[in-house]
Write a protein that holds these residues in place. Sequence first.
Motif, short mmCIF file in Angstrom:
data_model
loop_
_atom_site.label_atom_id
_atom_site.label_comp_id
_atom_site.label_asym_id
_atom_site.label_seq_id
_atom_site.Cartn_x
_atom_site.Cartn_y
_atom_site.Cartn_z
N ALA A 168 0.83 -1.21 0.00
CA ALA A 168 0.00 0.00 0.00
C ALA A 168 0.87 1.26 0.00
CB ALA A 168 -0.93 0.00 1.21
N VAL A 169 1.97 1.23 0.76
CA VAL A 169 2.91 2.36 0.77
C VAL A 169 3.57 2.51 -0.61
CG1 VAL A 169 5.11 3.17 1.71
CG2 VAL A 169 3.35 2.29 3.26
N LEU A 170 3.96 1.39 -1.21
CA LEU A 170 4.62 1.43 -2.52
C LEU A 170 3.69 1.98 -3.61
CD1 LEU A 170 6.58 -1.96 -2.51
CD2 LEU A 170 7.49 0.35 -2.19
N ILE A 171 2.39 1.83 -3.45
CA ILE A 171 1.44 2.38 -4.42
C ILE A 171 1.00 3.79 -4.01
CG2 ILE A 171 -0.88 2.13 -5.40
CD1 ILE A 171 -0.53 -0.89 -5.18
N GLY A 172 0.64 3.96 -2.75
CA GLY A 172 0.05 5.21 -2.29
C GLY A 172 0.99 6.40 -2.31
N VAL A 173 2.26 6.20 -1.90
CA VAL A 173 3.21 7.33 -1.84
C VAL A 173 3.53 7.87 -3.23
CG1 VAL A 173 5.55 8.00 -1.20
CG2 VAL A 173 4.18 6.66 0.39
N PRO A 174 3.93 7.05 -4.21
CA PRO A 174 4.18 7.59 -5.56
C PRO A 174 2.95 8.27 -6.17
CG PRO A 174 5.09 5.39 -5.37
CD PRO A 174 4.27 5.61 -4.15
N LEU A 175 1.76 7.66 -5.97
CA LEU A 175 0.54 8.26 -6.52
C LEU A 175 0.28 9.63 -5.89
CD1 LEU A 175 -1.91 7.79 -8.39
CD2 LEU A 175 -3.10 6.80 -6.44
N ALA A 176 0.46 9.74 -4.57
CA ALA A 176 0.26 11.02 -3.89
C ALA A 176 1.29 12.05 -4.35
CB ALA A 176 0.35 10.82 -2.38
N TYR A 177 2.53 11.61 -4.51
CA TYR A 177 3.60 12.53 -4.93
C TYR A 177 3.34 13.07 -6.32
CZ TYR A 177 8.31 14.48 -5.17
OH TYR A 177 9.37 15.34 -5.27
N VAL A 178 2.95 12.18 -7.23
CA VAL A 178 2.71 12.58 -8.62
C VAL A 178 1.55 13.56 -8.72
CG1 VAL A 178 1.84 11.73 -10.84
CG2 VAL A 178 3.74 10.57 -9.72
N THR A 179 0.45 13.28 -8.00
CA THR A 179 -0.74 14.13 -8.13
C THR A 179 -0.63 15.45 -7.37
OG1 THR A 179 -1.76 12.89 -6.30
CG2 THR A 179 -2.32 12.21 -8.53
N THR A 180 0.25 15.55 -6.39
CA THR A 180 0.39 16.81 -5.64
C THR A 180 1.53 17.69 -6.16
OG1 THR A 180 1.78 15.68 -3.99
CG2 THR A 180 -0.56 15.92 -3.49
N ARG A 181 2.57 17.09 -6.72
CA ARG A 181 3.75 17.87 -7.12
C ARG A 181 3.78 18.22 -8.61
NH1 ARG A 181 7.93 18.23 -3.41
NH2 ARG A 181 6.96 18.33 -1.35
N TYR A 182 3.02 17.52 -9.44
CA TYR A 182 3.10 17.75 -10.89
C TYR A 182 1.73 18.08 -11.46
CZ TYR A 182 7.60 15.46 -10.18
OH TYR A 182 8.85 15.12 -9.73
N ASN A 183 1.73 18.73 -12.61
CA ASN A 183 0.48 19.18 -13.23
C ASN A 183 -0.16 18.07 -14.07
OD1 ASN A 183 2.54 19.26 -15.17
ND2 ASN A 183 1.48 20.86 -16.37
N VAL A 184 -0.39 16.92 -13.43
CA VAL A 184 -1.06 15.84 -14.13
C VAL A 184 -2.53 16.20 -14.32
CG1 VAL A 184 0.49 14.05 -13.28
CG2 VAL A 184 -1.56 14.60 -11.99
N LYS A 185 -3.15 15.63 -15.33
CA LYS A 185 -4.54 15.93 -15.63
C LYS A 185 -5.48 15.03 -14.82
CE LYS A 185 -3.49 17.46 -20.34
NZ LYS A 185 -3.86 18.87 -20.14
N CYS A 186 -6.74 15.40 -14.81
CA CYS A 186 -7.81 14.58 -14.18
C CYS A 186 -7.57 14.33 -12.69
CB CYS A 186 -7.96 13.25 -14.90
SG CYS A 186 -8.19 13.37 -16.68
N LYS A 187 -7.00 15.31 -11.97
CA LYS A 187 -6.73 15.09 -10.54
C LYS A 187 -8.01 14.86 -9.75
CE LYS A 187 -2.39 17.66 -10.12
NZ LYS A 187 -1.68 18.75 -9.41
N GLY A 188 -9.06 15.63 -10.08
CA GLY A 188 -10.32 15.46 -9.38
C GLY A 188 -10.91 14.08 -9.58
N LEU A 189 -10.87 13.59 -10.83
CA LEU A 189 -11.39 12.25 -11.14
C LEU A 189 -10.60 11.17 -10.40
CD1 LEU A 189 -13.20 10.33 -12.76
CD2 LEU A 189 -11.52 10.48 -14.63
N ILE A 190 -9.27 11.33 -10.39
CA ILE A 190 -8.41 10.36 -9.70
C ILE A 190 -8.76 10.29 -8.22
CG2 ILE A 190 -6.03 9.88 -8.98
CD1 ILE A 190 -5.17 11.09 -11.72
N GLN A 191 -8.95 11.47 -7.60
CA GLN A 191 -9.26 11.49 -6.17
C GLN A 191 -10.62 10.85 -5.88
OE1 GLN A 191 -8.22 15.05 -4.24
NE2 GLN A 191 -8.91 14.41 -2.24
N ILE A 192 -11.62 11.13 -6.73
CA ILE A 192 -12.95 10.54 -6.53
C ILE A 192 -12.88 9.02 -6.64
CG2 ILE A 192 -15.24 10.29 -7.59
CD1 ILE A 192 -15.10 13.27 -8.27
N LEU A 193 -12.15 8.52 -7.66
CA LEU A 193 -12.03 7.07 -7.85
C LEU A 193 -11.33 6.42 -6.66
CD1 LEU A 193 -11.06 6.86 -11.64
CD2 LEU A 193 -13.28 6.35 -10.61
#
Length: 557
Positions: A86-111
């Motif tokens: 869970a740490v190996l998945i959750g930490v990179p996903l959190a880092y990518v969505t908070t530090r970079y201008n990736v698209k669909c952030k709202g959709l990702i958070q809802i899912l």
Amino acid sequence: MQPTKGKGSRWFELRRWDFWSWVTAAVYLFLFAFIVYPLFSLLLNSFFNDEGLFSLENYANFVKLKYFYSALWNSLKVSALTTVFAVLIGVPLAYVTTRYNVKCKGLIQILVIMSLLSPPFIGAYSWILMLGNNGFLTRFFHEIGIPFTSVYGWKGIVFVFTLQFYPHIYLYVSGALKTIDTSLEEAAESLGRSGFARLRTVTLPLIFPTLSAGALMVFMASFADFGTPMLLGQGFKVLPILAYEQFISEMGGNPAMASTLSVILIVCSTSILFLQRYFVSRKNYTMTGLRTPKVQSLRPAMQWLLTGCALLVACVSMIPQATVIVTSFIKTKGPVFHPGFSLNSYKEILFRVPKAIMNTYSFSFISIVIMVVMGMLVAYVLVRRKSKLTAALDGLIMIPYVMPGTVLGISMIIAFNKPPVVLTGTWVILVVAYVVRKLPYTIRSSTAILHQLDRSVEEASISLGVPPMKTFFKTTGRLMAPGVASGAILSWVTTINELSSTIVLYYGATATISVTIYSEVFTSNYGTGAALASILSVTTLISLIIANKLSKKGLQV
């Protein structure tokens, strides 16, 4: 004359009690009746053998017999591996969505949030439909020549747990990364540290308290879960299952051994909690937080690549919900699905188990009403009336946080299965269990809102002659309501999905949707199980939307 004076003095002191003193006393009475007394009964019961004699025989058997101690090892193994993945998945996903201008952030958070709020046993059931012995993905793999057995066993349990609980890590770490002081990272960069080295030596140590809190949530949730190991284990025993089987057995239960296993479960959960707090307390993690991080812009190719990776993770974790909804409309006869779509599964559940659906919503509604009222009152006592008495109250309230649902159910049956108070076999014991189990979360959301409210409003009301009780209900309570309601809806979602305590406490007439799904899966009625699971998934989605709207209104108040 002295005794008379003493009585009068005591009566005078009693009359000086205000509304909040009575609230504190009432909450203490509730907690002692439904937490302390059942736990004490459970502990006491664990020290008696089959003949009813006081003995350490049960604990000795746990240490000596592999059948028992291997279940503890299995629970720890599954929970530890789940936490790591869970740490190996959750930490990179959190880092990518908070530090970079990736698209669909709202959709990702809802899912991600939707996958967290869905009960684990529905995820297990969905993966059985896909990767079970006769799952459609299992058959597909065999047809193209890929060797694959099934999702059953401890590896499947870890897989389902990881996809279910990594959102805890994601949500905790996302919040921490948004408020971290970037000056420390910039100082490391100026000293020649590479990006990964900065992450490893600066960023992760700074967010360690938050990360460890998320990891603790993952460990506790997987350690206490009953439904997923029961559906996927196929002989792989974990401690909650063993406690349940010892308590409710076709060959005659062993309540004393079940009590012993329950006590061991609580000791392990509490030890993990204190261990996490010990590691956090060893170092100082304070920072100014004056320079929060800015979102970095990426080149289009890298932006789309990271967006695709983040969406892939979020979508994979939503596969169980999509699977149960789709399969609920497929024609089925027992465990066999047939080509074509129909509403037969829904018609069947409305004909066969309408009472389970009504029970779920009525029991949960009653529980939530009690939780909201108690949560607001107790939160006020904890925040506005601080003392040693309220500090002890706060500690008592958090005891259910480390109690697996199976343990809570067993303790309540042992405590309330004989006069003077008999609750076993009634709907009341289910409502009490839900309130006790979910109350800490409602209180935490209420205290968070209350900390943000200025005292001056209620002080002005009291100074104008309005009594404290009336001031609370007319002023403070109204200001708290939007935030409390959004937190209560999340408690409602977990209540309607509750399985581990319900399966111990229910009887035929008080069965709920979660118990019925569990029964349908075990009897291979996959269509009706999918229809019932779809009802829970849709209810969860609607509740999440309402909670989101209420939280936005709460920000405007």
